[in-house]
Motif scaffolding. Sequence first.
Motif, short mmCIF file in Angstrom:
data_model
loop_
_atom_site.label_atom_id
_atom_site.label_comp_id
_atom_site.label_asym_id
_atom_site.label_seq_id
_atom_site.Cartn_x
_atom_site.Cartn_y
_atom_site.Cartn_z
N LYS A 37 0.81 -1.22 0.00
CA LYS A 37 0.00 0.00 0.00
C LYS A 37 0.84 1.27 0.00
O LYS A 37 0.33 2.36 0.28
N ASP A 38 2.12 1.15 -0.31
CA ASP A 38 2.97 2.34 -0.39
C ASP A 38 2.44 3.28 -1.46
O ASP A 38 2.05 2.85 -2.55
N THR A 39 2.47 4.57 -1.17
CA THR A 39 2.02 5.56 -2.14
C THR A 39 3.15 5.88 -3.11
O THR A 39 4.31 5.52 -2.90
N ILE A 40 2.79 6.58 -4.18
CA ILE A 40 3.81 7.04 -5.13
C ILE A 40 4.84 7.90 -4.42
O ILE A 40 6.04 7.81 -4.69
N LEU A 41 4.38 8.72 -3.48
CA LEU A 41 5.30 9.58 -2.72
C LEU A 41 6.28 8.74 -1.90
O LEU A 41 7.47 9.06 -1.85
N THR A 89 10.26 -3.22 -17.48
CA THR A 89 10.98 -1.99 -17.15
C THR A 89 10.93 -0.98 -18.29
O THR A 89 11.02 0.22 -18.05
N SER A 90 10.81 -1.42 -19.52
CA SER A 90 10.92 -0.55 -20.70
C SER A 90 12.28 0.14 -20.72
O SER A 90 12.38 1.35 -20.92
N ALA A 91 13.33 -0.64 -20.50
CA ALA A 91 14.69 -0.08 -20.44
C ALA A 91 15.12 0.55 -21.75
O ALA A 91 16.06 1.34 -21.78
N TYR A 92 14.44 0.22 -22.85
CA TYR A 92 14.77 0.79 -24.15
C TYR A 92 14.18 2.19 -24.32
O TYR A 92 14.44 2.87 -25.30
N SER A 93 13.38 2.66 -23.34
CA SER A 93 12.79 3.99 -23.39
C SER A 93 13.04 4.68 -22.05
O SER A 93 12.52 4.24 -21.02
N ALA A 94 13.85 5.74 -22.05
CA ALA A 94 14.24 6.39 -20.80
C ALA A 94 13.03 6.90 -20.03
O ALA A 94 12.95 6.75 -18.80
N LEU A 95 12.07 7.49 -20.73
CA LEU A 95 10.90 8.04 -20.06
C LEU A 95 10.03 6.96 -19.43
O LEU A 95 9.64 7.04 -18.26
N SER A 96 9.75 5.92 -20.21
CA SER A 96 8.92 4.82 -19.69
C SER A 96 9.62 4.10 -18.55
O SER A 96 9.00 3.75 -17.55
N MET A 97 10.92 3.89 -18.70
CA MET A 97 11.68 3.21 -17.65
C MET A 97 11.65 4.01 -16.36
O MET A 97 11.45 3.46 -15.27
N SER A 98 11.83 5.32 -16.44
CA SER A 98 11.82 6.16 -15.25
C SER A 98 10.49 6.07 -14.53
O SER A 98 10.42 5.99 -13.30
N ARG A 99 9.41 6.09 -15.30
CA ARG A 99 8.08 6.03 -14.70
C ARG A 99 7.88 4.69 -13.97
O ARG A 99 7.38 4.67 -12.84
N VAL A 100 8.29 3.59 -14.60
CA VAL A 100 8.11 2.28 -13.99
C VAL A 100 8.99 2.11 -12.75
O VAL A 100 8.53 1.66 -11.70
N VAL A 101 10.26 2.50 -12.86
CA VAL A 101 11.21 2.26 -11.79
C VAL A 101 10.95 3.16 -10.59
O VAL A 101 10.93 2.71 -9.43
N PHE A 102 10.72 4.44 -10.82
CA PHE A 102 10.65 5.39 -9.72
C PHE A 102 9.30 5.38 -9.01
O PHE A 102 9.21 5.79 -7.85
N ASN A 139 7.33 2.68 -8.44
CA ASN A 139 6.97 1.38 -7.89
C ASN A 139 8.02 0.90 -6.90
O ASN A 139 9.06 1.54 -6.71
N ASN A 140 7.74 -0.24 -6.26
CA ASN A 140 8.69 -0.83 -5.33
C ASN A 140 8.76 -2.34 -5.56
O ASN A 140 8.16 -2.86 -6.51
N ALA A 141 9.48 -3.05 -4.68
CA ALA A 141 9.69 -4.49 -4.89
C ALA A 141 8.41 -5.29 -4.82
O ALA A 141 8.33 -6.40 -5.37
N ARG A 142 7.38 -4.76 -4.16
CA ARG A 142 6.11 -5.48 -4.04
C ARG A 142 5.12 -5.12 -5.15
O ARG A 142 4.35 -5.96 -5.59
N THR A 143 5.12 -3.88 -5.58
CA THR A 143 4.14 -3.47 -6.59
C THR A 143 4.61 -3.77 -8.00
O THR A 143 3.80 -3.76 -8.94
N ARG A 144 5.90 -4.02 -8.19
CA ARG A 144 6.38 -4.49 -9.48
C ARG A 144 6.35 -6.02 -9.46
O ARG A 144 6.89 -6.65 -8.55
N LEU A 145 5.71 -6.60 -10.45
CA LEU A 145 5.55 -8.05 -10.50
C LEU A 145 6.33 -8.63 -11.67
O LEU A 145 6.53 -7.96 -12.68
N PRO A 146 6.75 -9.89 -11.54
CA PRO A 146 7.49 -10.51 -12.64
C PRO A 146 6.57 -10.79 -13.81
O PRO A 146 5.35 -10.90 -13.66
#
Length: 388
Positions: free
Chosen positions: A68-72, A173-186, A188-195
């Motif tokens: 339940k972590d927020t984006i902040l 992750t969309s590592a091939y796109s800097a903008l998309s990757m930043s949105r996904v990585v920053f 989310n966290n280890a629980r909200t990102r799923l394999p």
Amino acid sequence: MSDWKTTFVNYLGQVEEKFDDLTYRLRKRLNYFNPIQIVPYRSYGTPNRLYIKGRVLENKGIAQAGDKDTILNNLLNMYKRFESDEVMDARLQVKFQGQTHEIISDREGYFVINLEPPTPLPLDNVWHEIEVELVEAQIPYTPGIKATAEVLVPPPDAEYGIISDIDDTIIHTSAYSALSMSRVVFLNNARTRLPFAGVSEFYRSLQLGRNGKRNNPFFYVSSSPWNLYDLLKDFLDLNQIPAGPLLLRDFGLMQNKFMGGSHMGHKFKEIQNILLTYPELNFVLIGDSGQEDANIYREVVKQFPTRILAIYIRDVQLPDREKMAVAVSEELKGHSVPMLVVDNSVEAAEHAAQLGLIYQEALPEIEHEKDKDKGLKPGKETADLFGS
């Protein structure tokens, strides 16, 4: 690199170094320091040599990931990861098999040591724990700070090893796109990102192999920075993906690290070191078409033509990248190394079963996990291991 780029990067490095020195002097004058922590990285070795790497940092209090972590919350934790305060010239003791070794952290807080055990390691365990203790630092600290390093030593009866990328191979992750990757990585966290769906069961099947001992070693090679180590380690553990050494990259202005350096050079060097460390072990390589994995793996096959059993490349659904990966797969047919550009985990697993790498009986469970994961509640990042 061109001369002007080299000069520019060197200048940035000097600026970074002077800024760090100025900041350190100011913080020392104000006595403004956080508690010290030792962060050992999962690494690997042999019965006769162990490689240990880690970092000494001030503890910024990165919170444990929650559903339940927020984006902040996630942004704050990510800021703390990248705005790290390194502890240089920290004196550490590494204790193992009754011997004590000392090492000093470098300017960025890293420490590296190669140990030669006085007696060969017992091979009944795949993982070996080594104690690391802080004995002296240039900033205030509480005595008795310790951490445990985990070192993987593959057993002699391992059938093969697995070297896997992380971004867009295990996790979207969309590592091939800097903008998309930043949105996904920053955000989310280890629980909200799923394999990607099916990855956990497929990887566990590869770890199990055909001997049923679940001792085939995994190695994760990524261009993600070391600043994300805790997030990636927690992600693997939370999703029951086989543990393995995480081989990441440094991040900074110095030595062209801010510029990113060579993605291909870093990953190829790490894979090369793994294969040289275990000359009797063959490997399966897993990556994606988003960046340079296909080209990197082609070079690995050229240098180690008899050591690669199979290559699986997840198609990230970009036509140009897919075309490049398919071209590499055609080229590798001449080296008798199967490389599949696949859309889903079941395709990869079926091929692995045909090669005798995993049990045929594992396929229904991989299919089940793939279908089950598609039913996760909206908002969760999930897709198939090798396709949506």
